[in-house]
Design a protein around this motif. Sequence first.
Motif, PDB file in Angstrom:
ATOM      1  N   ALA A  17       0.828  -1.205   0.000  1.00 43.39           N
ATOM      2  CA  ALA A  17       0.000   0.000   0.000  1.00 43.39           C
ATOM      3  C   ALA A  17       0.864   1.258   0.000  1.00 43.39           C
ATOM      4  O   ALA A  17       0.541   2.250  -0.666  1.00 43.39           O
ATOM      5  CB  ALA A  17      -0.932  -0.002   1.208  1.00 43.39           C
ATOM      6  N   VAL A  18       1.968   1.225   0.746  1.00 40.63           N
ATOM      7  CA  VAL A  18       2.858   2.382   0.775  1.00 40.63           C
ATOM      8  C   VAL A  18       3.499   2.584  -0.593  1.00 40.63           C
ATOM      9  O   VAL A  18       3.568   3.705  -1.106  1.00 40.63           O
ATOM     10  CB  VAL A  18       3.934   2.209   1.860  1.00 40.63           C
ATOM     11  CG1 VAL A  18       4.888   3.399   1.843  1.00 40.63           C
ATOM     12  CG2 VAL A  18       3.299   2.071   3.240  1.00 40.63           C
ATOM     13  N   ARG A  19       3.956   1.505  -1.200  1.00 43.21           N
ATOM     14  CA  ARG A  19       4.573   1.626  -2.528  1.00 43.21           C
ATOM     15  C   ARG A  19       3.580   2.178  -3.545  1.00 43.21           C
ATOM     16  O   ARG A  19       3.933   3.021  -4.381  1.00 43.21           O
ATOM     17  CB  ARG A  19       5.108   0.273  -2.995  1.00 43.21           C
ATOM     18  CG  ARG A  19       5.947   0.365  -4.275  1.00 43.21           C
ATOM     19  CD  ARG A  19       6.461  -1.004  -4.705  1.00 43.21           C
ATOM     20  NE  ARG A  19       7.437  -0.880  -5.783  1.00 43.21           N
ATOM     21  CZ  ARG A  19       7.138  -0.702  -7.058  1.00 43.21           C
ATOM     22  NH1 ARG A  19       5.865  -0.599  -7.436  1.00 43.21           N
ATOM     23  NH2 ARG A  19       8.089  -0.611  -7.968  1.00 43.21           N
ATOM     24  N   ARG A  20       2.338   1.749  -3.470  1.00 34.74           N
ATOM     25  CA  ARG A  20       1.323   2.258  -4.383  1.00 34.74           C
ATOM     26  C   ARG A  20       1.101   3.751  -4.176  1.00 34.74           C
ATOM     27  O   ARG A  20       0.992   4.514  -5.143  1.00 34.74           O
ATOM     28  CB  ARG A  20       0.017   1.490  -4.183  1.00 34.74           C
ATOM     29  CG  ARG A  20      -1.090   1.861  -5.187  1.00 34.74           C
ATOM     30  CD  ARG A  20      -2.232   0.870  -5.125  1.00 34.74           C
ATOM     31  NE  ARG A  20      -2.811   0.755  -3.786  1.00 34.74           N
ATOM     32  CZ  ARG A  20      -2.672  -0.318  -3.008  1.00 34.74           C
ATOM     33  NH1 ARG A  20      -1.984  -1.369  -3.417  1.00 34.74           N
ATOM     34  NH2 ARG A  20      -3.242  -0.339  -1.815  1.00 34.74           N
ATOM     35  N   ALA A  21       1.083   4.192  -2.922  1.00 26.34           N
ATOM     36  CA  ALA A  21       0.899   5.617  -2.642  1.00 26.34           C
ATOM     37  C   ALA A  21       2.069   6.446  -3.158  1.00 26.34           C
ATOM     38  O   ALA A  21       1.898   7.624  -3.515  1.00 26.34           O
ATOM     39  CB  ALA A  21       0.734   5.834  -1.143  1.00 26.34           C
ATOM     40  N   LEU A  22       3.253   5.849  -3.215  1.00 29.01           N
ATOM     41  CA  LEU A  22       4.444   6.543  -3.684  1.00 29.01           C
ATOM     42  C   LEU A  22       4.592   6.552  -5.199  1.00 29.01           C
ATOM     43  O   LEU A  22       5.351   7.372  -5.740  1.00 29.01           O
ATOM     44  CB  LEU A  22       5.704   5.894  -3.086  1.00 29.01           C
ATOM     45  CG  LEU A  22       5.918   6.048  -1.584  1.00 29.01           C
ATOM     46  CD1 LEU A  22       7.067   5.158  -1.130  1.00 29.01           C
ATOM     47  CD2 LEU A  22       6.201   7.497  -1.213  1.00 29.01           C
ATOM     48  N   THR A  23       3.886   5.654  -5.884  1.00 27.29           N
ATOM     49  CA  THR A  23       4.137   5.490  -7.321  1.00 27.29           C
ATOM     50  C   THR A  23       2.899   5.627  -8.195  1.00 27.29           C
ATOM     51  O   THR A  23       3.029   5.677  -9.421  1.00 27.29           O
ATOM     52  CB  THR A  23       4.776   4.106  -7.594  1.00 27.29           C
ATOM     53  OG1 THR A  23       3.925   3.072  -7.080  1.00 27.29           O
ATOM     54  CG2 THR A  23       6.147   4.000  -6.944  1.00 27.29           C
ATOM     55  N   ASP A  24       1.719   5.687  -7.605  1.00 27.74           N
ATOM     56  CA  ASP A  24       0.510   5.854  -8.398  1.00 27.74           C
ATOM     57  C   ASP A  24       0.226   7.350  -8.561  1.00 27.74           C
ATOM     58  O   ASP A  24       0.043   8.060  -7.560  1.00 27.74           O
ATOM     59  CB  ASP A  24      -0.672   5.168  -7.715  1.00 27.74           C
ATOM     60  CG  ASP A  24      -1.948   5.310  -8.524  1.00 27.74           C
ATOM     61  OD1 ASP A  24      -2.672   6.300  -8.308  1.00 27.74           O
ATOM     62  OD2 ASP A  24      -2.192   4.458  -9.392  1.00 27.74           O
TER      63      ASP A  24
END
Length: 286
Positions: A17-24
């Motif tokens: 979820a954190v990676r998605r928030a950083l890359t979406d």
Amino acid sequence: MSDLLTIRVRLAAPVEAVRRALTDPAELHVWFAEHAEVALPDRYEFWGRYTPDGDAPHQRPLHVDEHTLRFAWVLDGVETTTELALAPDGPDATVLTLTQSHWSFADALAGSTIRGVLQTWWSLSLANLAAHLEGQQLLPRTDFTSADLRGELLIGAPTDKVWTSLTDSEQASAWFGYPIGIEPWVGGRYAMGGFDAGYAAKVVDLEPGRKISVDWGPTGVTTWELAESGGKTKLTFVQSGFDETNPPYGAWSGTVSGLHELRRFHEVADWQPIWLGVEMPSGASS
């Protein structure tokens, strides 16, 4: 001498979820930047009024994998390096370690380059990432095109309790994560680093239970004002009285970044701060 700034924060979400928030791009638009374009591994760009030197995108990816995002970022004509590294902390939490090159405490004090805002700007950005992941109201992002520095935050606690946490040295030091000495009367000291730190701002206005204003000198006057709102507290905060041709974006970002923790201090049972530490270049003072 090292010039690497390091900030570590514990986020209440799994790594994915954190990676998605950083890359979406859609998520980045919500909590981070006015504009974002991402097509990894070839493109990672953000810009706009909430970004230092945000007139155009100035980033290019250097490395990306499931747990790491590293990019070059040209700021004030200098290519810096930013890295965001993710590590799981149990099944539902993530420790994010941010490292940022080309930041110095001297630049932050002098305001000689936009790079001086990076510590407090990243702290505010990561506080908003935490709020986004928790489904909480975001803090106001620093608008580098405006001299109007103000915002509001709703806190789930009675006004008297919020007032105490803003004006009591022990409580303020706890939620802000840094020693603060406060003499809560007009003419009293407001000392970042504690009363023995050598420099103290001055309380210039105070209405018990409702408003306190602190004069920081060249960076202006910070005012916190409280009002009851349906059993909660509406906190209004304003920076004023500064040179509007040179707004104190760094100081403002630092002040606002702490308010996410103030809210959590009142709303989270068995509260523990999200911040796990800040390491600054040698010669700097935290």
